[in-house]
Design an enzyme around this catalytic site. Structure first.
Site, PDB file in Angstrom:
ATOM      1  N   ASP A 126     -26.028 -87.172-141.217  1.00 55.35           N
ATOM      2  CA  ASP A 126     -26.292 -86.909-142.631  1.00 55.35           C
ATOM      3  C   ASP A 126     -25.518 -85.690-143.097  1.00 55.35           C
ATOM      4  OD1 ASP A 126     -27.990 -89.044-142.670  1.00 55.35           O
ATOM      5  OD2 ASP A 126     -29.838 -87.865-142.564  1.00 55.35           O
ATOM      6  N   ASP A 144     -32.720 -96.136-140.326  1.00 58.10           N
ATOM      7  CA  ASP A 144     -32.675 -95.605-138.967  1.00 58.10           C
ATOM      8  C   ASP A 144     -33.775 -96.210-138.094  1.00 58.10           C
ATOM      9  OD1 ASP A 144     -34.583 -94.391-140.526  1.00 58.10           O
ATOM     10  OD2 ASP A 144     -34.307 -92.393-139.659  1.00 58.10           O
TER      11      ASP A 144
END
Length: 742
Positions: free
Chosen positions: A577, A667
């Protein structure tokens, strides 16, 4: 005795007691200062220094060396003027999970692991024998701290190397092992200028046994190279013992009808003699390309062996020599110390293969010459200044507290008329007068320093800050290794990975910091930005040392993170990220762990998913349970070929739809898909030294409302478990011998 009164023992004991008591504040201050310095140093080491790859105290080789930490890399190309590093040539090795193999291909670890401890390897020369490559190089032997000539062999065009042993070991330093073939014999002409001879050796049993053939020239020649050109043999070398010569700035030429001699000096000798930046000192084998002769030389400006400079020889005869610089054609890295050749590269041997292509070896170093010596000097200076500062402040504090009254310094005696005429009385009067003056000033200074004023507080704060800075300098330079965040090898090989991050217009400022930081990590080959929303930036908008590719998506979906991308050239992908900042050293650790088990997801944020029904919780819960069974893919390595195809397979269709609908949980879906595909372990955790999650500071993060975010993810767990089955039970922390998962 008449006219004199001696000091009473009780008065003497009282004065000594007062003197001893006065010393205690200074001693207490010194102890407190030493404790504080140790605490500051420990904190600095934990926060900053521990992020670097530190030297192994148990290591028998690859130790810090004032000459550097040289290693050797492979290059390929259709031309010696357009060479590319091995990682761009697509060579792989599944045994070491190197997809692709990356430079350096040979380091000090190779001879050290074979039982020949070495601090570095440099000056590589190739000898091509059919499909087999032999590599001769200088290895800095730890036991003697001098150079020996090592040899390695490759059966796959330089992708992997087997260290064979020490080919040549003399009582003096050896380097620059120029190897060539002449009349069906293989010769080696190493540098051994300490012997003040240029010696030629012949292979009696190639490649490990050599015998002295003859002494070619009785001079301490340095970095000597031979080339046959236009009917003569030419020898290029340097002699730094000539009068008026600047070191690393001299070049001379010799010629002969045979490499065995006799040799004659060129009439223009020395060709160069005064500018180290001109590349006078040889930087490898001369070669002929398209009928022209080229000479690599060393630019030694700033530091020894700064870079290789290439020259095209325009005129070479017994009377004349002229050359002109040309572009080397190798792109310099901008990763600095984090790259194996980030600070200097000073040697190249390029040769043409039977296929017509060109292959080359080069050496490189991540530190300048004398770096370890300078770091030790700066470290000890910082330590000494910190100690001196503590002692000085303690001395001043003790001196102020330890004021001795004049009555203690001057014998108490009854004055008499007779004593006035003696010099001793006048001397006592002077001492009393000076003691009174000193005592008055000490008392005033003590009172002034005791006042709680802003100026006094500022003074002590500045003193403390200077001490802290010096402690940190000492810790950094003495314990911080070479200051590089180095890549780790696996089975002796390096590799590279691609970073993939997903973002959009509102987070551009964050993305620029992300790219600037992570592009400096050694194993990063490319950064792919998955652009989900808004007007995309151009690649040149980023300060990056690696290519940045903007992949613009048609719809704003979290599923885009794992889209199959045929332009990715590495098997390993780090999904990260753009609001997570970690050290390059931690990233390299994660990559090393993934290479051990490329079938797993290896990440930095563990979670323990359990309960009935399943509930999503933070890392603190996993720590309390002493284990984990899920890794967040916002910071995780994975096999792009397996993971991305699995995510976009038909079996994941329902899960992808749920992710897109809720704009969350991609995820979690990937973890369920991994668990569903194997009965073996599918996740592994690596503990970062530190990590900063800037999403907590952002107003656009999807997880800014923590409780709402967790509620959505708890629902995702129930949904995915009903489709794909359960997650694994638990894997404990601290299972690795290296302690990276604690």
């Amino acid at each position: 005795m008449a006219g004199r009164r001696a000091m009473r023992p009780s008065s003497m004991r009282g004065a000594l007691a007062r003197l001893g008591a006065a010393r205690s504040p200074a001693v207490s201050f010194l102890l407190a200062a030493a404790t504080s310095a140790a605490l500051v140093g420990g904190v600095y080491f934990w926060v900053v220094v521990s992020s670097f790859r530190l030297p192994d105290s148990r290591a028998v080789g690859c130790l810090a060396d004032g000459e550097g930490s040289w290693a050797i890399g492979m290059y390929y190309g259709k031309s010696p003027l357009e060479l590319r590093p091995i990682e761009l040539d697509g060579k792989s090795n599944g045994n070491s999970s190197a997809w692709p193999v990356a430079n350096p291909v040979l380091t000090c670890a190779s001879p050290t692991a074979a039982g020949f401890p070495s601090n570095f390897v440099a000056d590589p020369f190739l000898y091509v024998q059919g499909d087999t490559l032999f590599l001769f190089f200088e290895t800095k032997t730890v036991s003697t701290m001098q150079g020996d000539i090592g040899v390695a062999r490759s059966l796959d065009q330089g992708a992997t190397w087997e260290f064979l042993g020490i080919a040549l070991d003399e009582a003096w330093h050896l380097s620059y092992p120029f190897v060539f073939k002449y009349e069906n014999e293989i010769y080696m002409m190493p540098e051994g200028n300490k012997k003040k001879e240029l010696r030629l050796y012949r292979a009696s049993k190639f490649p490990l046994e050599w015998t002295l053939e003859k002494v070619l020239i009785n001079k301490p020649l340095v970095d000597s190279s031979l080339v046959q050109y236009e009917g003569l043999w030419w020898l290029f070398a340097s002699d730094f013992t000539r009068h008026g010569i600047e070191k690393n700035a001299e070049l001379e030429i010799w010629y002969s009808n045979s490499p065995l001699g006799p040799w004659n000096e060129h009439k223009q000798n020395p060709i160069y003699k005064s500018d180290k930046s001109l590349g006078a000192r040889n930087g490898g084998r001369l070669f002929v390309f398209e009928g022209s002769l080229y000479r690599p030389g060393q630019d030694c400006s700033g530091t020894y062996g700064r870079r290789v400079k290439l020259y095209k020889v325009e005129k070479l005869s017994k009377e004349e020599y002229k050359e002109a610089p040309v572009k080397l054609g190798i792109e310099e890295t901008r990763k600095g110390r984090n790259a194996w050749n980030g600070m200097r590269y000073h040697h190249m041997d390029a040769q043409q293969l039977a296929s017509g292509g060109w292959i080359a070896v080069m050496d490189g170093d991540r530190v300048p010459s004398g770096d370890s010596t300078r770091r030790s000097l700066f470290g000890y200076m910082g330590f000494s200044l910190a100690v001196a500062l503590v002692i000085f402040v303690g001395f001043v504090k003790g001196a102020i507290s330890c004021y001795i009254p004049p009555s203690f310094l001057v014998p108490l005696a009854r004055r008499s008329e007779l004593s006035r005429v003696f010099p001793v009385h006048r001397f006592n009067q002077k001492i009393r007068r000076y003691s009174t003056y000193i005592g008055r000033n000490i008392s005033a200074t003590k009172a002034r320093l005791s006042e709680k004023t802003w100026s006094n507080m500022l003074f002590f704060c500045v003193i403390a800050l200077i001490g802290v800075v010096n402690v940190c300098i000492a810790v950094h330079f003495l314990l911080g290794g070479n200051g590089a965040e180095e890549a780790y090898t696996y089975h002796g090989q390096h590799s590279q990975f691609t970073m993939v991050t997903m973002t959009y217009e509102a987070r551009l400022w964050n993305l620029k910091l992300f790219v600037e930081h992570y592009s400096r990590c050694e194993s990063v080959r490319e950064i792919v930005v998955v652009w989900n929303k808004g007007n995309p930036p151009t690649s040149d908008a980023f300060d990056s040392t690696v290519p940045v590719r903007i992949r613009v998506e048609e719809i704003n979906s979290l599923n885009n993170r794992f889209r199959v991308d045929p332009l990715i050239k590495t098997r390993a992908v780090l999904e990260l990220d753009d609001d997570i900042m970690m050290t390059c050293s931690d990233i390299e650790k994660g990559f090393r762990v993934w290479r051990e088990h490329p079938e797993r997801m290896v990440g930095f944020y563990p979670r323990m998913i359990d309960g009935n029904p399943l509930q999503y919780r933070n890392e603190r819960y996993a720590r309390g349970k002493r284990g984990y069974n899920l890794i967040l893919t916002g910071a995780a390595f994975m096999d792009s070929q397996f993971a991305f195809r699995k995510y976009w397979s038909d079996e994941a269709t329902q899960g992808r739809g749920y992710v897109h609908k809720n704009f969350n949980c991609e995820d979690l879906l990937m973890n369920f898909l991994y668990a569903n595909a194997s009965s073996e372990r599918t996740v592994e955790y690596v503990h970062p030294a530190w990590a900063i999650d800037t999403s907590k500071l952002s107003a656009v993060a999807i997880s800014r409302d923590t409780q709402k975010h967790y509620d959505i993810r708890t629902k995702c767990l129930a949904k995915f478990a009903s489709i794909y089955g359960p997650l694994p039970q638990k894997w404990g922390f601290g299972m690795r011998e290296d302690g990276w998962d604690k």
